[in-house]
Design a protein around this motif. Structure first.
Motif, PDB file in Angstrom:
ATOM      1  N   ASN A 279      49.670  21.942  -0.093  1.00  0.00           N
ATOM      2  CA  ASN A 279      50.784  21.324  -0.641  1.00  0.00           C
ATOM      3  C   ASN A 279      50.314  20.459  -2.039  1.00  0.00           C
ATOM      4  O   ASN A 279      51.023  20.230  -2.881  1.00  0.00           O
ATOM      5  N   GLN A 280      49.243  19.986  -2.029  1.00  0.00           N
ATOM      6  CA  GLN A 280      48.656  19.236  -3.059  1.00  0.00           C
ATOM      7  C   GLN A 280      48.310  20.119  -4.386  1.00  0.00           C
ATOM      8  O   GLN A 280      48.373  19.801  -5.370  1.00  0.00           O
ATOM      9  N   ILE A 281      48.001  21.251  -4.138  1.00  0.00           N
ATOM     10  CA  ILE A 281      47.466  22.073  -4.965  1.00  0.00           C
ATOM     11  C   ILE A 281      48.943  22.651  -5.603  1.00  0.00           C
ATOM     12  O   ILE A 281      48.892  22.777  -6.965  1.00  0.00           O
ATOM     13  N   SER A 392      46.465  10.794  -7.611  1.00  0.00           N
ATOM     14  CA  SER A 392      46.058  10.327  -6.112  1.00  0.00           C
ATOM     15  C   SER A 392      46.187  11.771  -5.446  1.00  0.00           C
ATOM     16  O   SER A 392      46.890  12.544  -5.532  1.00  0.00           O
ATOM     17  N   GLY A 393      45.419  11.755  -4.024  1.00  0.00           N
ATOM     18  CA  GLY A 393      45.275  12.808  -3.043  1.00  0.00           C
ATOM     19  C   GLY A 393      44.158  13.608  -3.582  1.00  0.00           C
ATOM     20  O   GLY A 393      44.003  14.244  -4.723  1.00  0.00           O
ATOM     21  N   SER A 398      41.185  17.032  -7.442  1.00  0.00           N
ATOM     22  CA  SER A 398      40.034  18.229  -7.339  1.00  0.00           C
ATOM     23  C   SER A 398      40.792  19.290  -8.346  1.00  0.00           C
ATOM     24  O   SER A 398      40.209  19.708  -9.117  1.00  0.00           O
ATOM     25  N   THR A 399      41.921  19.763  -7.895  1.00  0.00           N
ATOM     26  CA  THR A 399      43.022  20.802  -8.710  1.00  0.00           C
ATOM     27  C   THR A 399      42.986  20.448 -10.251  1.00  0.00           C
ATOM     28  O   THR A 399      42.716  21.147 -11.176  1.00  0.00           O
ATOM     29  N   ASP A 491      49.984  11.059  -5.766  1.00  0.00           N
ATOM     30  CA  ASP A 491      50.694  10.034  -6.671  1.00  0.00           C
ATOM     31  C   ASP A 491      52.361  10.054  -6.509  1.00  0.00           C
ATOM     32  O   ASP A 491      52.794   8.972  -6.335  1.00  0.00           O
ATOM     33  N   LYS A 492      52.871  11.124  -6.083  1.00  0.00           N
ATOM     34  CA  LYS A 492      54.161  11.360  -6.052  1.00  0.00           C
ATOM     35  C   LYS A 492      54.770  11.010  -4.633  1.00  0.00           C
ATOM     36  O   LYS A 492      55.738  10.421  -4.466  1.00  0.00           O
ATOM     37  N   GLU A 493      53.853  11.329  -3.822  1.00  0.00           N
ATOM     38  CA  GLU A 493      54.263  11.033  -2.356  1.00  0.00           C
ATOM     39  C   GLU A 493      54.161   9.555  -2.082  1.00  0.00           C
ATOM     40  O   GLU A 493      54.868   8.921  -1.362  1.00  0.00           O
TER      41      GLU A 493
END
Length: 493
Positions: A279-281, A392-393, A398-399, A491-493
């Motif tokens: 989900n973060q990717i 963030s995340g 990393s992505t 950061d969005k979450e």
């Protein structure tokens, strides 16, 4: 009957709100369970308070080790990457279009290995992974002194690019784990300034070696042996002393490790997480700001790819000797170093990430003096700081770092082809391309700044709405921010 219907609607709304709140809390609970390694040391709730004096002393202790080691890594990397530029006027047997292709090979290896290396570093201890890569590329660089054919140099440069592709994302992650957002840009500038310092150092070293007759070894071979040996020494130092995260920082006491984590809790940037999160990717690649960062990196990297490999050839074509050329390349490094430090200081002082990019671009666009060209490279330092503080995340960061560095390598690949042998000695098409690209980058940077400002306004409005809906105070908001600082939320979450 009307009253009954209204009451029913009110109950349905309240039920939906209760379900929304429960779902929200359950999601955060799951995220905490899958959170950063920091949670095992300090937990979700703040349990320790440290004085400003204690934190200042701790920051000084961090500054004594982490930025110097990061600077040593970047010093070595940039010197090794640009060694071809020095070798080009010190007897290198690769010339013409073959030289362009060998220059390109480094960034091709960089491009191919960027995503794998970022995710390998997430699965392993990031500093240890970095140290091993430095030692390997030191060996590869020394092997350049053995190769004589185009194929050998192409393969070695390709391997060098693969090994060096982990440097920037690894250093950005390490800085973001140990420093608060308003401290990160300055610390990143402290290692990125090595780009300018190496230009001075490398120029004088190459100048000294150029006086050697070359009876036993060609001057360019001495360059590769010296720089390769230096890389191996730096790699060993990184393996021994550079910490992977505050959790694993052996040079800190347990109390200091807790304090280091509490210092960055409010930023909600997290530390490290070994789990790749799909989900973060997805969030990273669907965020318009990611693609604007990718684009601004590309626009900076095309000039970089040309100038980092061809600047000495361009200066020599003004009619100077090789020895004079090596000395004349050094003042540009001083200008680049000064601009990098200024941009890092201004970025943290004003809380700005885009304006320093503009400061770095304008002198190169309007300046007619060759030495002013060095300022534009400082823009990439601000991009690194942006990725560190605005994302963030762990998987998302990393992505985005990987996408940024892929863009960097593509831009540099293109850049190696903007100064073609047929355009010598003026290289007017390449010089024109640089001016146009950096002018477009100005507009991209201003657009990204405007988007971030609008998002900040929207975020503040959402917080006020949440406070009103839940009956929270500012203290409640702060408590929730602290609770989920290490939950590995984006950061969005």
């Amino acid at each position: 009957m009307i009253t009954t219907l209204e009451d029913q609607k009110i109950r349905e709304v309240e039920k939906r709100e209760d379900m929304r709140e429960t779902s929200f809390d359950e999601k955060l609970s799951l995220d905490i369970q899958d959170g950063d390694e920091a949670l095992r040391l300090i937990g979700a709730e703040r349990t320790a308070q440290f004085s400003e004096e204690y934190n200042a002393k701790l920051r000084r202790k961090l500054d004594m080790l982490i930025p110097p080691l990061c600077a040593a890594v970047y010093f070595t990397q940039f010197l090794d990457k640009t060694s071809l530029n020095y070798a080009s006027i010190m007897g290198l047997p690769i010339v013409g279009q073959h030289y362009n292709l060998v220059s390109l090979a480094f960034y091709l290896g960089f491009l191919v290995w960027e995503f794998p290396t970022v995710y390998l570093s997430q699965k392993t201890r990031v500093a240890k992974y970095l140290g091993v890569n430095i030692i390997v590329w030191g060996i590869v660089l020394m092997l350049h002194s053995v190769g004589t054919s185009f194929g050998a140099f192409f393969a070695l440069r390709f391997l060098l690019g693969m090994c060096e592709s982990c440097v920037a994302p690894s250093l950005i992650l390490i800085i973001s784990m140990f420093y608060k957002k308003n401290e990160q840009s300055r610390r990143i500038s402290w290692f990125y300034v090595m780009n300018g310092i190496t230009q001075i150092f490398g120029g004088f070293v190459a100048y000294g070696i150029s006086f050697y007759s070359g009876k036993l070894l060609a001057p360019y071979k001495i360059i590769y042996i010296l720089l390769g040996g230096l890389a191996i020494v730096v790699g060993v130092c990184v393996l021994i002393w550079l910490p992977d995260s505050p959790v694993h920082a052996q040079f800190l006491t347990k109390e200091e490790r807790i304090a280091a984590l509490e210092r960055v809790r409010d930023d909600s940037g997290g530390t490290e997480n070994k789990h790749l999160k799909k989900n973060q990717i997805v969030e990273a690649v669907t965020d318009i700001r990611t693609w604007l960062i990718v684009l601004t990196t590309l626009l900076t990297s095309i000039p970089n790819g040309g100038l980092s490999n061809f600047s000495n050839l361009i200066i020599r074509n003004f009619g100077y000797t090789s020895k004079q050329t090596l000395i004349l390349s050094t003042p540009g490094g001083a200008v680049a170093a000064a601009m990098t430090l200024f941009c890092g200081w201004y970025s943290d002082k004003r809380g700005e990430r885009m304006l320093p990019i503009i400061f770095a671009l304008v002198p190169t666009i309007v300046g007619s003096a060759v030495y002013l060209i060095g300022t534009f490279g400082s823009a990439l330092s601000s991009v690194y700081a942006y990725n560190a503080s605005n994302t963030s995340g762990h998987t998302k960061k990393s992505t985005i770092n990987a996408m940024t560095l892929v863009s960097f390598s593509i831009g540099n690949i293109i850049g190696t082809e903007i100064f073609l042998p047929k355009d010598a000695p003026d290289y007017l098409p390449g010089k024109t391309a640089i001016m146009v690209l950096l002018t477009v980058q100005l507009a991209i940077s201003l657009l990204l700044r405007r988007i971030n400002m609008r998002l900040n306004v929207k975020k503040l409005a959402n917080i006020e709405e949440e406070k009103a809906r839940r009956g929270w105070t500012d203290a409640d908001i702060q408590r929730e921010r602290e609770r989920h600082a290490f939950a590995d939320l984006t950061d969005k979450e």
